[in-house]
Design a protein around this motif. Structure first.
Motif, PDB file in Angstrom:
ATOM      1  N   ALA A  54       0.828  -1.216   0.000  1.00 12.43           N
ATOM      2  CA  ALA A  54       0.000   0.000   0.000  1.00 12.43           C
ATOM      3  C   ALA A  54       0.860   1.263   0.000  1.00 12.43           C
ATOM      4  CB  ALA A  54      -0.930   0.001   1.205  1.00 12.43           C
ATOM      5  N   GLY A  55       2.185   1.090   0.115  1.00 11.82           N
ATOM      6  CA  GLY A  55       3.095   2.225   0.097  1.00 11.82           C
ATOM      7  C   GLY A  55       3.186   2.978   1.406  1.00 11.82           C
ATOM      8  N   LEU A  56       2.674   2.402   2.493  1.00  6.56           N
ATOM      9  CA  LEU A  56       2.677   3.092   3.779  1.00  6.56           C
ATOM     10  C   LEU A  56       3.946   2.850   4.588  1.00  6.56           C
ATOM     11  CD1 LEU A  56      -1.013   2.329   4.722  1.00  6.56           C
ATOM     12  CD2 LEU A  56      -0.070   4.550   4.064  1.00  6.56           C
ATOM     13  N   VAL A  57       4.669   1.781   4.238  1.00  7.08           N
ATOM     14  CA  VAL A  57       5.871   1.392   4.981  1.00  7.08           C
ATOM     15  C   VAL A  57       6.964   1.078   3.976  1.00  7.08           C
ATOM     16  CG1 VAL A  57       6.804  -0.496   6.388  1.00  7.08           C
ATOM     17  CG2 VAL A  57       4.631   0.523   6.998  1.00  7.08           C
ATOM     18  N   GLU A  58       8.199   1.388   4.332  1.00  5.04           N
ATOM     19  CA  GLU A  58       9.328   0.995   3.496  1.00  5.04           C
ATOM     20  C   GLU A  58      10.266   0.116   4.301  1.00  5.04           C
ATOM     21  OE1 GLU A  58      10.947   4.654   2.138  1.00  5.04           O
ATOM     22  OE2 GLU A  58      11.875   5.133   4.044  1.00  5.04           O
ATOM     23  N   ALA A  59      10.887  -0.823   3.609  1.00  5.34           N
ATOM     24  CA  ALA A  59      11.806  -1.769   4.241  1.00  5.34           C
ATOM     25  C   ALA A  59      13.234  -1.293   4.037  1.00  5.34           C
ATOM     26  CB  ALA A  59      11.619  -3.154   3.638  1.00  5.34           C
ATOM     27  N   GLU A  60      14.059  -1.503   5.064  1.00  6.65           N
ATOM     28  CA  GLU A  60      15.458  -1.098   5.017  1.00  6.65           C
ATOM     29  C   GLU A  60      16.318  -2.253   5.534  1.00  6.65           C
ATOM     30  OE1 GLU A  60      18.090   1.933   7.667  1.00  6.65           O
ATOM     31  OE2 GLU A  60      16.129   2.639   7.023  1.00  6.65           O
ATOM     32  N   PRO A  61      16.975  -2.995   4.620  1.00  5.00           N
ATOM     33  CA  PRO A  61      17.816  -4.110   5.055  1.00  5.00           C
ATOM     34  C   PRO A  61      18.982  -3.615   5.915  1.00  5.00           C
ATOM     35  CG  PRO A  61      17.442  -4.189   2.684  1.00  5.00           C
ATOM     36  CD  PRO A  61      16.942  -2.870   3.163  1.00  5.00           C
ATOM     37  N   ALA A  62      19.271  -4.381   6.975  1.00  2.00           N
ATOM     38  CA  ALA A  62      20.394  -4.072   7.870  1.00  2.00           C
ATOM     39  C   ALA A  62      20.999  -5.401   8.320  1.00  2.00           C
ATOM     40  CB  ALA A  62      19.924  -3.253   9.063  1.00  2.00           C
ATOM     41  N   GLY A  63      21.923  -5.918   7.534  1.00  2.00           N
ATOM     42  CA  GLY A  63      22.522  -7.215   7.852  1.00  2.00           C
ATOM     43  C   GLY A  63      21.496  -8.320   7.727  1.00  2.00           C
ATOM     44  N   ARG A  64      21.345  -9.116   8.786  1.00  2.00           N
ATOM     45  CA  ARG A  64      20.382 -10.216   8.789  1.00  2.00           C
ATOM     46  C   ARG A  64      18.952  -9.748   8.997  1.00  2.00           C
ATOM     47  NH1 ARG A  64      22.003 -13.416  13.671  1.00  2.00           N
ATOM     48  NH2 ARG A  64      19.776 -13.749  13.552  1.00  2.00           N
ATOM     49  N   PHE A  65      18.777  -8.515   9.377  1.00  2.00           N
ATOM     50  CA  PHE A  65      17.459  -8.003   9.727  1.00  2.00           C
ATOM     51  C   PHE A  65      16.962  -7.010   8.683  1.00  2.00           C
ATOM     52  CE2 PHE A  65      19.693  -9.035  13.643  1.00  2.00           C
ATOM     53  CZ  PHE A  65      18.818  -9.962  14.188  1.00  2.00           C
ATOM     54  N   THR A  66      15.661  -6.797   8.704  1.00  2.00           N
ATOM     55  CA  THR A  66      15.048  -5.760   7.886  1.00  2.00           C
ATOM     56  C   THR A  66      14.284  -4.841   8.824  1.00  2.00           C
ATOM     57  OG1 THR A  66      14.824  -7.248   6.005  1.00  2.00           O
ATOM     58  CG2 THR A  66      13.439  -5.279   6.007  1.00  2.00           C
ATOM     59  N   TYR A  67      14.604  -3.571   8.750  1.00  2.00           N
ATOM     60  CA  TYR A  67      13.894  -2.579   9.550  1.00  2.00           C
ATOM     61  C   TYR A  67      12.804  -1.950   8.694  1.00  2.00           C
ATOM     62  CZ  TYR A  67      17.015  -2.830  13.515  1.00  2.00           C
ATOM     63  OH  TYR A  67      17.686  -3.261  14.622  1.00  2.00           O
ATOM     64  N   TYR A  68      11.711  -1.610   9.346  1.00  2.00           N
ATOM     65  CA  TYR A  68      10.577  -1.007   8.657  1.00  2.00           C
ATOM     66  C   TYR A  68      10.379   0.396   9.187  1.00  2.00           C
ATOM     67  CZ  TYR A  68       9.902  -5.692   7.061  1.00  2.00           C
ATOM     68  OH  TYR A  68      10.117  -6.912   6.473  1.00  2.00           O
ATOM     69  N   ARG A  69      10.059   1.285   8.243  1.00  2.00           N
ATOM     70  CA  ARG A  69       9.900   2.695   8.571  1.00  2.00           C
ATOM     71  C   ARG A  69       8.576   3.174   7.961  1.00  2.00           C
ATOM     72  NH1 ARG A  69      13.730   5.727  10.074  1.00  2.00           N
ATOM     73  NH2 ARG A  69      15.368   4.386   9.249  1.00  2.00           N
ATOM     74  N   LEU A  70       7.866   3.978   8.729  1.00  2.00           N
ATOM     75  CA  LEU A  70       6.619   4.569   8.259  1.00  2.00           C
ATOM     76  C   LEU A  70       6.921   5.631   7.212  1.00  2.00           C
ATOM     77  CD1 LEU A  70       3.541   4.788   8.658  1.00  2.00           C
ATOM     78  CD2 LEU A  70       3.999   6.499  10.398  1.00  2.00           C
ATOM     79  N   ARG A  71       6.179   5.623   6.125  1.00  2.00           N
ATOM     80  CA  ARG A  71       6.329   6.659   5.090  1.00  2.00           C
ATOM     81  C   ARG A  71       5.334   7.771   5.400  1.00  2.00           C
ATOM     82  NH1 ARG A  71       5.676   5.179  -0.519  1.00  2.00           N
ATOM     83  NH2 ARG A  71       6.530   7.251  -0.726  1.00  2.00           N
ATOM     84  N   ALA A  72       5.833   8.824   6.009  1.00  2.00           N
ATOM     85  CA  ALA A  72       4.980   9.929   6.445  1.00  2.00           C
ATOM     86  C   ALA A  72       4.222  10.555   5.278  1.00  2.00           C
ATOM     87  CB  ALA A  72       5.820  10.984   7.157  1.00  2.00           C
ATOM     88  N   ASP A  73       4.858  10.628   4.111  1.00  2.00           N
ATOM     89  CA  ASP A  73       4.194  11.233   2.957  1.00  2.00           C
ATOM     90  C   ASP A  73       2.963  10.435   2.543  1.00  2.00           C
ATOM     91  OD1 ASP A  73       5.967   9.147   2.169  1.00  2.00           O
ATOM     92  OD2 ASP A  73       6.020   9.912   0.114  1.00  2.00           O
TER      93      ASP A  73
END
Length: 99
Positions: A54-73
């Motif tokens: 839905a484009g509300l969250v973006e994924a950011e790989p960090a080693g073995r993990f993936t962090y998720y960030r809210l897309r404020a826009d």
């Protein structure tokens, strides 16, 4: 401006709404979201997939993990579409379509 029905449908789920609330404060990985919500990892992953689609969250790989960030826009666009709808209703006084 038309309503973003995909975003609104995704936002309507209580667990997805909670995930977005948590992501508004900081980027988190799935394990953080499992701890914070008590939901199972597969359930969180499925909800994150829907939020990403839905484009509300973006994924950011960090080693073995993936962090998720809210897309404020994206959240702002959904809020703006609801605000525009409310504004239209506010200006609608006695307009009525005849039968």
């Amino acid at each position: 401006m038309s309503l973003d029905t995909d975003a609104l449908r995704v936002l309507a789920d209580p667990l997805r709404a909670r995930i977005l609330e948590l992501l508004a404060d900081e980027a988190l990985c799935t394990c953080h979201l499992v701890d914070a919500t008590g939901a199972r990892q597969t359930n969180i992953s499925n909800h994150l997939r829907q939020l990403r689609e839905a484009g509300l969250v973006e994924a950011e790989p960090a080693g073995r993990f993936t962090y998720y960030r809210l897309r404020a826009d994206a959240v702002q666009r959904a809020a703006d579409s609801l605000a525009a709808l409310a504004e239209r209703a506010r200006h609608q006084t006695e307009a009525r379509r005849p039968c």
